[in-house]
Design an enzyme around this catalytic site. Structure first.
Site, PDB file in Angstrom:
ATOM      1  N   LYS A  75       0.819  -1.259  -0.078  1.00 55.89           N
ATOM      2  CA  LYS A  75      -0.086  -0.172   0.114  1.00 55.89           C
ATOM      3  C   LYS A  75       0.903   1.236  -0.037  1.00 55.89           C
ATOM      4  O   LYS A  75       0.753   2.208  -0.772  1.00 55.89           O
ATOM      5  CB  LYS A  75      -1.095   0.071   1.237  1.00 55.89           C
ATOM      6  CG  LYS A  75      -1.873  -1.204   1.075  1.00 55.89           C
ATOM      7  CD  LYS A  75      -2.874  -1.003   2.635  1.00 55.89           C
ATOM      8  CE  LYS A  75      -2.235  -1.280   3.764  1.00 55.89           C
ATOM      9  NZ  LYS A  75      -1.516  -2.494   4.034  1.00 55.89           N
ATOM     10  N   ARG A 115     -10.255   0.273   8.347  1.00 61.69           N
ATOM     11  CA  ARG A 115     -10.039  -1.148   8.561  1.00 61.69           C
ATOM     12  C   ARG A 115     -11.090  -2.039   9.188  1.00 61.69           C
ATOM     13  O   ARG A 115     -10.769  -3.282   9.330  1.00 61.69           O
ATOM     14  CB  ARG A 115      -8.619  -1.232   9.469  1.00 61.69           C
ATOM     15  CG  ARG A 115      -7.271  -1.345   8.772  1.00 61.69           C
ATOM     16  CD  ARG A 115      -6.277  -1.157   9.705  1.00 61.69           C
ATOM     17  NE  ARG A 115      -4.909  -1.744   9.237  1.00 61.69           N
ATOM     18  CZ  ARG A 115      -3.969  -1.385   8.764  1.00 61.69           C
ATOM     19  NH1 ARG A 115      -4.062  -0.029   8.466  1.00 61.69           N
ATOM     20  NH2 ARG A 115      -2.749  -2.047   8.545  1.00 61.69           N
ATOM     21  N   ARG A 166      11.716  -5.108   5.883  1.00 56.99           N
ATOM     22  CA  ARG A 166      11.255  -3.770   5.485  1.00 56.99           C
ATOM     23  C   ARG A 166      11.876  -2.629   6.458  1.00 56.99           C
ATOM     24  O   ARG A 166      12.072  -2.931   7.497  1.00 56.99           O
ATOM     25  CB  ARG A 166       9.833  -3.811   5.905  1.00 56.99           C
ATOM     26  CG  ARG A 166       9.486  -2.069   5.961  1.00 56.99           C
ATOM     27  CD  ARG A 166       7.719  -2.053   5.581  1.00 56.99           C
ATOM     28  NE  ARG A 166       7.072  -2.435   6.822  1.00 56.99           N
ATOM     29  CZ  ARG A 166       5.608  -2.428   6.555  1.00 56.99           C
ATOM     30  NH1 ARG A 166       4.729  -1.919   5.632  1.00 56.99           N
ATOM     31  NH2 ARG A 166       5.037  -2.913   7.756  1.00 56.99           N
ATOM     32  N   ARG A 213      10.433  -1.119  11.917  1.00 56.59           N
ATOM     33  CA  ARG A 213       9.065  -1.184  12.904  1.00 56.59           C
ATOM     34  C   ARG A 213       9.254  -2.179  13.958  1.00 56.59           C
ATOM     35  O   ARG A 213       9.524  -3.445  13.807  1.00 56.59           O
ATOM     36  CB  ARG A 213       7.832  -1.160  11.976  1.00 56.59           C
ATOM     37  CG  ARG A 213       7.696  -0.030  11.295  1.00 56.59           C
ATOM     38  CD  ARG A 213       6.484   0.120  10.223  1.00 56.59           C
ATOM     39  NE  ARG A 213       5.248  -0.715  10.608  1.00 56.59           N
ATOM     40  CZ  ARG A 213       4.274  -0.584   9.828  1.00 56.59           C
ATOM     41  NH1 ARG A 213       4.314  -0.057   8.740  1.00 56.59           N
ATOM     42  NH2 ARG A 213       3.295  -1.666  10.215  1.00 56.59           N
ATOM     43  N   ARG A 225      -1.330  -9.684  12.960  1.00 60.73           N
ATOM     44  CA  ARG A 225      -1.778  -8.524  12.062  1.00 60.73           C
ATOM     45  C   ARG A 225      -2.474  -9.416  10.730  1.00 60.73           C
ATOM     46  O   ARG A 225      -3.656  -8.650  10.350  1.00 60.73           O
ATOM     47  CB  ARG A 225      -0.414  -7.718  11.461  1.00 60.73           C
ATOM     48  CG  ARG A 225      -0.431  -6.542  12.586  1.00 60.73           C
ATOM     49  CD  ARG A 225       1.163  -6.065  12.352  1.00 60.73           C
ATOM     50  NE  ARG A 225       1.345  -5.386  10.929  1.00 60.73           N
ATOM     51  CZ  ARG A 225       2.475  -5.145  10.609  1.00 60.73           C
ATOM     52  NH1 ARG A 225       3.753  -5.567  11.274  1.00 60.73           N
ATOM     53  NH2 ARG A 225       2.651  -4.339   9.157  1.00 60.73           N
TER      54      ARG A 225
END
Ligand SMILES: Nc1nc2c(ncn2[C@@H]2O[C@H](COP(=O)(O)OP(=O)(O)O)[C@@H](O)[C@H]2O)c(=O)[nH]1
Ligand SMILES: Nc1ncnc2c1ncn2[C@@H]1O[C@H](COP(=O)(O)OP(=O)(O)O)[C@@H](O)[C@H]1O
Length: 227
Positions: A19, A93, A127, A160, A171
């Site tokens: 995203k 969400r 990431r 993160r 998640r």
């Protein structure tokens, strides 16, 4: 009569589906303003605001933060953005959030990135992010020019706290249980556009073609800001 050429879009997809990556390509191509709910929450955490500290434990455990808290934050930011075209990333969400958005703004299009969970798991642990801008990198896919540093500011990149294998699994579960129903909600309203694949570079040309047809020409010419 006031002629309004506003274009308002939402980008959805499981965590790690791309995203943020696709949003930055959309904003570059069409000049829409980008608002990411995750970036808004991380800015509160970084600023050590009371709300940020309360939300951090939810986020680090891979749970969604409460609907009323995130809806208040995001709707206030959208109101501040005034008469502009925008791309909303990470919100709504839940169906409750989608209804609260609907009560104030009209969403023209929902871009759904449909990427298999197996593909995603590998991506998130590699990431790296530049916290203040929201720019994302990946060791394999789009590494920074200088390892560990943001391309634009030269500031250090971080990982993160919620990009650990255990939290990523939670998640994905939250996505399945709470966010997938939002896809149905938008499908029934006739605004859902789904793009399936395992590689952003293959998905992106389809999104680009789709939006080029959708976004008014006048808007594309002037970069999308303002009515
Ligand atoms: N290997 C690989 N990594 C990707 C691809 N697309 C995005 N990424 C990386 O995957 C991670 C998650 O992407 P991101 O845009 O942050 O996803 P989001 O969580 O949905 O906003 C980031 O590190 C991206 O750089 C892809 O096609 N292949
Ligand atoms: N709309 C939202 N509703 C509830 N929680 C949210 C929302 N947006 C973000 N969050 C919280 O922030 C975390 C990070 O969100 P985000 O940066 O969008 O990450 P990703 O798409 O990679 O999972 C989520 O796992 C969740 O805890």
């Amino acid at each position: 009569m006031v002629v309004r050429n506003l274009f308002r879009a939402v980008i959805m997809g499981p965590p790690g589906s791309g995203k943020g990556t696709v949003s930055s390509r959309i904003t570059e191509s069409f000049g829409l303003q980008h608002l990411s709910s995750g970036d808004v929450l991380r800015a509160h955490i970084k600023a050590k605001s009371e709300l940020g500290l309360l939300m951090k434990s939810c986020i680090d455990q891979g749970q969604l933060v409460p609907d009323d808290v995130i809806s208040r934050l995001i709707l206030a930011s959208l109101r501040d953005m005034g008469q502009s075209s925008w791309l909303l990333d990470g919100f709504p969400r839940t169906v409750v959030q989608a209804e609260s958005l609907d009560s104030v703004f009209t969403v023209d299009t929902v871009i759904n990135l449909d990427v298999p969970f197996e593909t995603i798991k590998e991506r998130l642990t590699s990431r790296w992010v530049h916290l203040s801008s929201g720019r994302v990198y990946n060791i394999d896919f789009n590494p920074p020019r200088i390892p560990g540093l943001d391309d634009v500011t030269g500031e250090p990149l971080t990982q993160r706290d919620d990009d650990t294998p255990v939290t990523v699994s939670r998640r994905l579960k939250a996505y399945e249980n709470q966010t997938q129903p939002v896809l149905e909600y938008y499908r029934s309203k006739g605004v859902l556009a789904t793009f399936s694949g395992t590689e952003t570079n293959k998905i992106w040309p389809h999104v680009l073609t789709f939006l080029t047809k959708k976004i008014p020409q006048s808007q594309q010419a002037r970069g999308g800001g303002g009515a």
